[in-house]
Design an enzyme around this catalytic site. Structure first.
Site, PDB file in Angstrom:
ATOM      1  CG  HIS A  25      -6.072   1.888  -4.128  1.00  0.00           C
ATOM      2  ND1 HIS A  25      -6.751   1.549  -2.985  1.00  0.00           N
ATOM      3  CD2 HIS A  25      -5.669   3.176  -3.950  1.00  0.00           C
ATOM      4  CE1 HIS A  25      -6.763   2.574  -2.149  1.00  0.00           C
ATOM      5  NE2 HIS A  25      -6.103   3.572  -2.714  1.00  0.00           N
ATOM      6  CE1 TYR A  26      -7.543  -5.904  -6.131  1.00  0.00           C
ATOM      7  CE2 TYR A  26      -5.330  -6.801  -6.280  1.00  0.00           C
ATOM      8  CZ  TYR A  26      -6.637  -6.883  -5.820  1.00  0.00           C
ATOM      9  OH  TYR A  26      -7.016  -7.952  -5.053  1.00  0.00           O
ATOM     10  CB  THR A  27      -9.797  -1.287 -10.631  1.00  0.00           C
ATOM     11  OG1 THR A  27      -9.278  -2.285 -11.529  1.00  0.00           O
ATOM     12  CG2 THR A  27      -9.251   0.085 -11.013  1.00  0.00           C
ATOM     13  CD  GLU A  90      -8.679   2.204  -7.131  1.00  0.00           C
ATOM     14  OE1 GLU A  90      -8.296   1.093  -7.552  1.00  0.00           O
ATOM     15  OE2 GLU A  90      -9.294   2.367  -6.062  1.00  0.00           O
ATOM     16  CG  HIS A 133      -6.112   0.040  -0.085  1.00  0.00           C
ATOM     17  ND1 HIS A 133      -7.315  -0.293  -0.624  1.00  0.00           N
ATOM     18  CD2 HIS A 133      -6.389   0.740   1.051  1.00  0.00           C
ATOM     19  CE1 HIS A 133      -8.294   0.194   0.149  1.00  0.00           C
ATOM     20  NE2 HIS A 133      -7.757   0.817   1.160  1.00  0.00           N
ATOM     21  CG  ASP A 143      -6.010  -2.760  -3.085  1.00  0.00           C
ATOM     22  OD1 ASP A 143      -6.309  -2.991  -1.914  1.00  0.00           O
ATOM     23  OD2 ASP A 143      -6.210  -1.656  -3.622  1.00  0.00           O
TER      24      ASP A 143
END
Ligand SMILES: [Zn+2]
Length: 226
Positions: A25-27, A90, A133, A143
């Site tokens: 993921h990215y945050t 993340e 994700h 993401d």
């Protein structure tokens, strides 16, 4: 690799096994601090096992034996409790909402080290199951996005990358469905595939290049592809 413990209470017991998926993921928040705060906030009801900051700091949020809450409604290869089956990481990045930018080298180096450890601890995570994700929730998520360097990861033995495209008569949809994508929203699935494997053009169109890349991935995974 420097690991910082910042335990989150946002987890529960895994409901099924084995652990055979790795989801990146990215945050999608302005900075690392606010992302960590949210991932530890009981009211937010979200978490991940790990977070990797842009400077390469690795934060342990949830023990890998537990079910972290990162994937939400998601499906891969018919698995619909992705949280129970996965490890979630993340990556700190503001994301498409707050100024999407490349993932810096120290962050990528730390991620590679972290992922090598995860793959060693959970041998059931095959290359095909190292995912964005957006791969497992194509209709909802973008993401970690098209700037994420999947080929570099694959070159380090983490995840799949289609090295030799193959001409095929199969439709992209049939290849993607067999590979693991949820095709209930076909255009969303194609966009997720492109974001991961053909980021130079993300338009949801099932063109010949996408078919050839999907065929290559299918062959590498031991699936029918012609
Ligand atoms: Zn995500």
């Amino acid at each position: 690799m420097q690991i910082v413990d910042r335990p989150s209470s946002n987890f529960g017991p895994r409901r099924e096994g084995p652990i055979d998926l790795l989801v990146l993921h990215y945050t999608g928040m302005r900075d690392a601090g606010s992302a960590i705060e949210r991932l530890c906030d009981p009211a937010a009801e979200v978490s991940a096992h790990w977070l990797v900051d842009e400077d390469g700091t690795v934060v342990r949020l949830v023990d890998e034996t537990q079910r972290a809450w990162h994937a939400g409604a998601a499906v891969w290869r018919g698995i619909d409790d992705v949280n129970s089956r996965s490890i979630g990481i993340e990556l700190v990045n503001p994301g498409h909402e707050f100024g999407y930018r490349p993932f810096p080298a120290p962050q990528m180096q730390a991620l590679v080290q972290l992922a090598h450890g995860i793959l060693a601890r959970h041998a059931a995570i095959e290359p095909r199951n190292v995912l964005a994700h957006s791969d497992v929730a194509p209709a909802r998520k973008q993401d970690p996005g098209e700037l994420f360097d999947w080929p570099a990861l694959a070159a380090d033995g983490i995840g799949a990358w289609p090295t030799a495209p193959i001409a095929t008569t199969r439709t992209l949809s049939s290849l993607l469905a067999a590979y693991g994508y949820d095709l209930r929203d076909e255009t969303a699935a194609i966009i997720a595939f492109q974001r991961h494997f053909r980021p130079s053009r993300i338009d949801g169109v099932a063109d010949a290049e996408c078919c050839a890349l999907a065929a290559a991935l299918s062959k590498q995974a031991g699936l029918d592809y012609l």
